[in-house]
Design a protein around this motif. Structure first.
Motif, PDB file in Angstrom:
ATOM      1  N   ILE A 361      39.797 -26.180  30.430  1.00 11.13           N
ATOM      2  CA  ILE A 361      40.298 -25.940  29.083  1.00 11.13           C
ATOM      3  C   ILE A 361      39.515 -24.765  28.562  1.00 11.13           C
ATOM      4  CG2 ILE A 361      40.454 -26.829  26.736  1.00 11.13           C
ATOM      5  CD1 ILE A 361      40.629 -29.613  27.873  1.00 11.13           C
ATOM      6  N   VAL A 363      38.001 -22.498  25.995  1.00 12.50           N
ATOM      7  CA  VAL A 363      37.686 -22.515  24.571  1.00 12.50           C
ATOM      8  C   VAL A 363      37.061 -21.186  24.159  1.00 12.50           C
ATOM      9  CG1 VAL A 363      37.422 -24.996  24.450  1.00 12.50           C
ATOM     10  CG2 VAL A 363      35.452 -23.603  25.013  1.00 12.50           C
ATOM     11  N   PHE A 366      36.829 -19.777  20.681  1.00  8.42           N
ATOM     12  CA  PHE A 366      35.873 -20.228  19.682  1.00  8.42           C
ATOM     13  C   PHE A 366      34.519 -19.553  19.844  1.00  8.42           C
ATOM     14  CE2 PHE A 366      38.842 -23.689  20.385  1.00  8.42           C
ATOM     15  CZ  PHE A 366      39.225 -23.965  19.088  1.00  8.42           C
ATOM     16  N   MET A 367      34.353 -18.868  20.958  1.00  4.80           N
ATOM     17  CA  MET A 367      33.035 -18.321  21.228  1.00  4.80           C
ATOM     18  C   MET A 367      33.066 -16.808  21.329  1.00  4.80           C
ATOM     19  SD  MET A 367      32.053 -21.343  23.701  1.00  4.80           S
ATOM     20  CE  MET A 367      30.729 -20.634  24.628  1.00  4.80           C
ATOM     21  N   LYS A 368      31.895 -16.240  21.085  1.00  8.82           N
ATOM     22  CA  LYS A 368      31.808 -14.791  21.015  1.00  8.82           C
ATOM     23  C   LYS A 368      32.119 -14.165  22.365  1.00  8.82           C
ATOM     24  CE  LYS A 368      27.898 -12.934  19.862  1.00  8.82           C
ATOM     25  NZ  LYS A 368      26.615 -13.006  19.182  1.00  8.82           N
ATOM     26  N   ASN A 369      31.382 -14.580  23.375  1.00 10.33           N
ATOM     27  CA  ASN A 369      31.566 -13.993  24.695  1.00 10.33           C
ATOM     28  C   ASN A 369      31.604 -15.072  25.749  1.00 10.33           C
ATOM     29  OD1 ASN A 369      31.322 -11.200  24.031  1.00 10.33           O
ATOM     30  ND2 ASN A 369      29.152 -11.577  23.691  1.00 10.33           N
TER      31      ASN A 369
ATOM     32  N   GLN B 241      24.361 -19.762  18.959  1.00  2.00           N
ATOM     33  CA  GLN B 241      25.326 -19.597  20.046  1.00  2.00           C
ATOM     34  C   GLN B 241      25.430 -20.873  20.894  1.00  2.00           C
ATOM     35  OE1 GLN B 241      27.183 -17.016  20.193  1.00  2.00           O
ATOM     36  NE2 GLN B 241      28.200 -17.369  22.155  1.00  2.00           N
ATOM     37  N   LYS B 244      27.096 -23.664  18.947  1.00  4.41           N
ATOM     38  CA  LYS B 244      28.526 -23.416  18.857  1.00  4.41           C
ATOM     39  C   LYS B 244      29.233 -23.904  20.114  1.00  4.41           C
ATOM     40  CE  LYS B 244      31.792 -20.795  16.800  1.00  4.41           C
ATOM     41  NZ  LYS B 244      32.126 -19.501  16.233  1.00  4.41           N
ATOM     42  N   ALA B 245      28.636 -23.580  21.258  1.00  2.00           N
ATOM     43  CA  ALA B 245      29.229 -24.005  22.522  1.00  2.00           C
ATOM     44  C   ALA B 245      29.282 -25.522  22.592  1.00  2.00           C
ATOM     45  CB  ALA B 245      28.416 -23.454  23.689  1.00  2.00           C
ATOM     46  N   VAL B 248      31.988 -27.122  20.332  1.00  2.03           N
ATOM     47  CA  VAL B 248      33.340 -27.055  20.886  1.00  2.03           C
ATOM     48  C   VAL B 248      33.548 -28.195  21.876  1.00  2.03           C
ATOM     49  CG1 VAL B 248      34.919 -25.700  22.272  1.00  2.03           C
ATOM     50  CG2 VAL B 248      33.523 -24.572  20.558  1.00  2.03           C
ATOM     51  N   ILE B 252      36.196 -31.743  21.585  1.00  2.00           N
ATOM     52  CA  ILE B 252      37.212 -32.207  22.538  1.00  2.00           C
ATOM     53  C   ILE B 252      37.141 -33.724  22.653  1.00  2.00           C
ATOM     54  CG2 ILE B 252      37.892 -32.217  24.975  1.00  2.00           C
ATOM     55  CD1 ILE B 252      37.043 -29.356  25.170  1.00  2.00           C
TER      56      ILE B 252
END
Lengths: 422, 390, 236
Positions: A361, A363, A366-369, B241, B244-245, B248, B252
């Protein structure tokens, strides 16, 4: 009886379709949750396994004692033979040699003299053998910024930031200047195939990855490697199997020789042991909560099924069927519905998991890089519980729900039945 | 208001069936708030650990200093600006001098960073005050990770070699006076901390520093040409960062849980509309518009969300509060991600998080209740009143 | 007997005179030598052969003759700059900055150790601290302390053969007094009318390992070396 009930179920869609759909959906979600959970929760362990520890790792005894320093002079020798031995002894695992090292990357000017230089951390991994999964394993294809993966000998990937600092682009030549395994000097040319983002400050500022045979040649490590990593073929760390493998391997090993290979499992590296246990615990907890919730839902569905057929049951009782018989037939029906639903749900859930496991999946939105160290793609991982976990809510909860709802049958008053049916 | 009361009564009247749904839905609330609270807590914790151990309230770097490139270190120092001295004396600003050195665990040469920091500093939690030794050896601190990797124990004497600003080799013994434990890898791995004054002397760099760490007070004046301000946001950008990961991936998980709760509501709605056709027919016959009936049934379904919120509050608040109080134990993590993971994470629940979660779950419940209820609008009231299946 | 009084009165010959004598004995306008370097590693030993052309202390050119892997690798040092040419890569790489601190070919010597070309008397204040003897040969022990800031080793000790005016042992110390490196010189032979040690063992004292052995197989002094060899063009 079962055949009769089955016929009834197939012919009367009202009786079967919605309940089966609900069970199928519920079971499917359970299976998906379980595989997703396994995939996501394991990501830190997985990340360690892919980049540094393997599920198990084979290194020399001397190397193992100083693993933090990645001392290449203590690397494994006779790797081909060792790898073959590992493959025969542990066919359920994939064995991949890697070389980790450090060196200086030097970019030449037009007459071949130094234009820019920088220190770098390097990896030699198997890019070029047919069927090698190493690039995928390290999430390289998705982390590429420019160029392509090394396709032939002599090609190298640089971290993007490093390439910018050296002012090189794919197609340019760079030179590795460093030490060979036994301390000699090496100067080796590579062609930049592409650039990648690692997602870790240190590596982004100076790292490169080339095919292991090139690196082996550059570092004068013929048939040698820093380490051989072992991966279970389902890509999932199994602590019991890993421990067994270590035990088996070590029992046959000569431990007096400092350069003899030793096998270390993931949990004995980087303090990961506690992490592994922890994630198992969390995973069990979350999945239990989920299965409980799912069971409640399907129990409810069972109750609803009982209600749905209130009238029918009334008629059956009115025409003289015994309460026990009606009750048993309802239970049998729910067993059928639960089984059919669980099987279908599990199959669809597993297929879906298989598909997500393969494609992931994404995503990244949603993330910068996207980067190697922080994958923006989540994958499901199918482990054995995925095959049976759906049956817990799917079969048992459905039956319990029906059994509870069905108790109502015994409370019904025969004298009132026809009144109710008016 | 009548609709509201009616919907409520209908719902509660269904007994066990309703409570099963409500319970499952309430789990969604708790799990969503818990997971997000944990991530926020982690974020807060990681940042505060970073602040307590590494970044302080902000740093000032010598313009050449680049922590990721140790080779910049030989040009990364300048005299400490005069205005800093009072605050340094009071421990409110910690000047740090960073240089490369070698040490020899088991006779193998290894590069490390040597960091000098005043013993009296009060801006980060390094136990700098314990750097005491007689003049014959240099007192030093190492982190637990460094100690474990190189088998260093408290009281050990380790030989280090370095080169002063002129390139002259020097070597001396460092007496490890303390081993500190921190979650912050950037002050631990591959480095030894010694008193600043000693390092300045060793390096022939009296009065110079590579960077400054400040506490709550602002920077005194300094030369903008030599020094660059690094604020907290830029120093802790990596944490955002990673979080954030993580967020996400957890979303789910709770989306699947939410989907499950919705399945339950949906199933219930479908059934109640099927079973209560007579009721619907009667309501329309009595003069309710179809829209009103649709609203009634939708509301009934959505009411699950309200009840669930109440139920979630009953068991969720004590649970979430106890987690926030006692913390969620975390494993001794490897720091391959390069960020601080504490032994315990204390979840942080913001008002925003709770409000957004409630709205989100309610809205979903509303939508899921509405979809089956739409069928009502298509019903023929006379048929419905007869209870004929449509 | 003429020697006796100075010993009796504790008078040692002046250090500067001894250094002068060493220079006179060992220095030459230029030299060409072939040598073998053996690095005693932890796992195995490595042997390399090289040919070195040097002029004074500032210029030197080295070509590796074996093993096959390093054959044709050349290094050029001009004052404080160092370049290397690798035939396999066809590249000239400048070795500078931190790279100079790396070891040469895995030996106990760094590039920098090889680069130090200043005259001892320019950098150090030398005193004779007494007589000693090594392998039965009487020596003077010289202690050299840095007089400028920018030396790699703050203090050195040298054992000088009293008769032959050659060093037999050398120790390098850190400023704080720790012994960092040690060199022993032996197999002294008379070459072109002068005594010359033909075997040297370098050892980094902080590291474990067997050190690095350097054996001169052949050396010629004051021969005709074309100036063109000390240029980058000669590297390729």
């Amino acid at each position: 009886m079962i055949r009769f009930l089955l016929k009834g179920l197939f012919r009367d869609r009202q009786r079967s379709l919605l309940p089966v759909i609900v069970v199928v959906t519920g079971v499917l979600l359970t299976v998906l949750m379980q595989t997703m959970m396994t995939g996501i929760l394991g990501d830190l362990i997985d990340f360690n396994a892919k980049f540094s520890t393997g599920h198990v790792k084979v290194v020399t005894k001397a190397y193992a004692e100083r693993m933090d320093q990645t001392p290449n002079d203590l690397a494994l020798s006779k790797v081909a033979q060792l790898k073959e031995k590992l493959q025969t002894e542990f066919p359920s695992m994939e064995w991949v040699p890697r070389i980790r090292f450090g060196g200086l990357i030097d970019a030449p000017d037009s007459i071949g003299e130094t234009r820019s230089q920088g220190p770098a951390i390097g990896w030699g991994i198997d890019f070029l053998s047919a069927g090698s999964k190493e690039a995928e394993r390290m999430n390289i294809p998705k982390s590429m910024v420019s160029g392509h993966l090394p396709k032939k000998a002599g090609e190298v990937l640089l971290s993007n930031q490093f390439a910018e600092k050296l002012k090189v682009v794919p197609g340019d030549q760079i030179t590795l200047f460093g030490s060979t395994m036994n301390g000699g000097m090496t100067v080796y040319n590579f062609k930049v195939a592409g650039t990648v983002i690692f997602g870790s400050g240190v590596l982004d500022r100076g790292a490169f990855i080339a095919d292991i045979s090139d690196v082996g040649q550059a570092l004068d490590m013929p048939d040698a490697a820093s380490e051989i990593l072992g991966y279970f073929k389902n890509n999932r760390y199994d602590k019991i199997q890993a421990a067994d493998a270590v035990k088996k391997f070590m029992s046959a090993m000569n431990t007096a020789d400092p350069y003899a290979p030793v096998m270390i499992s993931l949990r004995d590296q980087n303090n990961l042991g506690e992490m592994v246990d922890y994630e198992d615990l969390v995973s069990v907890m979350i999945i239990s909560i989920f299965v409980m919730a799912m069971s409640l839902v399907l129990w409810n569905a069972g109750l609803l099924g009982g209600l749905r057929r209130y009238g029918e049951v009334g008629v059956r009782l009115a025409v003289g069927e015994s309460k026990g018989h009606v009750y048993r037939s309802l239970i049998w029906e729910s067993i059928l519905i639960g089984s059919i639903g669980s099987v279908i749900g599990s199959v669809i859930g597993l297929l879906l998991s298989l598909w997500i496991g393969k494609n992931g999946i994404n995503v990244s939105g949603f993330m910068k890089n996207a980067s190697m160290m922080m994958p923006s793609v989540y994958r499901t991982v199918i482990t054995s519980p995925a095959f049976y976990i759906g049956f817990i809510p799917g079969l048992f909860a459905t039956v319990i729900g029906t059994a509870l709802a069905g108790i109502g049958i015994y409370k019904r008053n025969t004298a009132q039945l026809f009144k109710e049916l008016e | 208001m009548i609709t509201f009361k009616l919907a409520f009564r209908n719902l509660v009247g269904a007994g066990l069936r309703t409570w099963l749904n409500v319970f499952v839905l309430s789990l969604s609330y708790v799990v969503i708030i818990y997971m997000n609270g944990m991530l926020d807590g982690w974020n807060v914790q990681a940042k505060s650990d970073m602040m307590n151990w590494d970044t302080g309230q902000g740093q000032l770097w010598q313009k050449n200093y680049d922590p990721s490139d140790p080779f910049t270190l030989q040009d990364s120092f300048d005299p400490i600006p005069a205005d800093f001295n009072t605050m340094i004396g009071e421990g409110k600003i910690a000047p740090v001098l960073v240089t490369m050195a070698s040490f020899y665990p088991e006779g193998r040469i290894q590069s490390i960073l040597l960091k000098g920091i005043p013993e009296n500093q009060k801006v980060i939690e390094l136990p700098t005050a314990s750097m005491t030794a007689d003049s014959s050896s240099i007192p030093g601190l190492v982190g637990k990770r460094m100690a474990e990797a190189n088998k260093i124990k408290k009281g050990d004497v380790i030989t280090i070699r370095w080169r002063d600003r002129n390139g002259t080799f020097d070597a001396a013994d460092v007496l490890i006076t303390a081993i500190f434990e921190t979650n912050v890898p950037t002050v631990d791995g591959g480095q030894i901390w010694i008193p600043l004054s000693r390092l300045q002397k060793m390096m022939q760099l009296p009065g110079e520093a590579t960077l400054f760490i400040r506490g709550k007070s602002d920077w005194p004046s300094f030369g903008k040409d030599q020094w660059i301000v690094k604020d907290l946001k830029s120093l802790t950008a990596d944490i955002d960062q990673v979080i954030k990961a993580k967020s996400v991936s957890t979303s789910i998980l709770y989306l699947i849980l939410l989907l499950l709760a919705m399945l339950a509501i949906f199933d219930t709605q479908v059934l109640s509309i099927f079973r209560r056709q007579r009721e619907i027919g009667t309501q329309i016959a009595l003069g309710m518009t179809r829209g009103q009936v649709v609203r009634l049934f939708t509301l009934e379904g959505a009411m699950n969300g309200v009840l669930a919120a109440l139920l979630a509050a009953v068991y969720g608040i004590p649970f979430l509060a106890s987690q926030a109080k006692y913390g969620i134990p975390m494993p001794k993590a490897s720091n391959s991600m390069g960020m601080a993971i504490a032994e315990k994470i204390f979840p942080v629940y913001s008002v925003g998080l709770v409000v957004v979660t409630i709205c989100f779950v309610m809205l979903t419940a509303l939508v899921v209740s509405y979809i089956p209820a739409r069928r009502i609008a298509k019903m023929n009231p006379t048929e419905a009143i007869k209870g004929k299946i449509q | 007997m003429a020697f006796l009084p100075s010993v009796l009165f504790g008078q040692n010959p002046s250090a500067s005179r001894i250094i002068e004598q060493i220079d006179k004995n060992m220095a030459s306008k230029n030299r060409i030598m072939t040598a073998t370097m053996i690095v005693h590693g932890q796992r195995d030993d490595r042997t390399m052969e090289m040919k070195v052309w040097s002029e004074g202390d500032k210029k030197s050119f080295t070509e590796y003759l074996s093993p096959a892997r390093d054959k044709g690798t050349k290094m050029l040092k001009l004052a404080d700059q160092l370049w290397m040419f690798a035939p396999s890569a066809d590249r000239i790489i400048q070795i500078s900055g931190h790279m100079l601190r790396q070891s040469v070919m895995g030996s106990d010597l760094s590039y920098e150790d090889m680069m130090d070309d200043r005259k001892l008397t320019d950098v150090y204040n030398a005193v004779v601290i007494g007589p000693d003897n090594i392998d039965g040969r009487p020596c003077w022990v010289l202690e050299l302390r840095a007089k400028t800031d920018d030396v790699a080793y703050f203090m050195r000790k040298m054992w000088i053969d009293q008769d032959r005016n050659i060093p037999l042992k050398e120790e390098w110390y850190a400023k704080a007094g720790k012994l960092l490196k040690q060199t022993t010189l032996s197999d002294v032979k008379k070459l072109n009318g002068r005594w010359f040690p033909t075997k040297m063992i370098y050892k980094d004292m902080l590291k474990t390992g067997g050190g690095t052995e350097f054996v001169i197989n052949d050396i010629q002094f004051d021969v005709n070396i074309p100036e063109s060899i000390f240029s980058k063009a000669a590297l390729r």
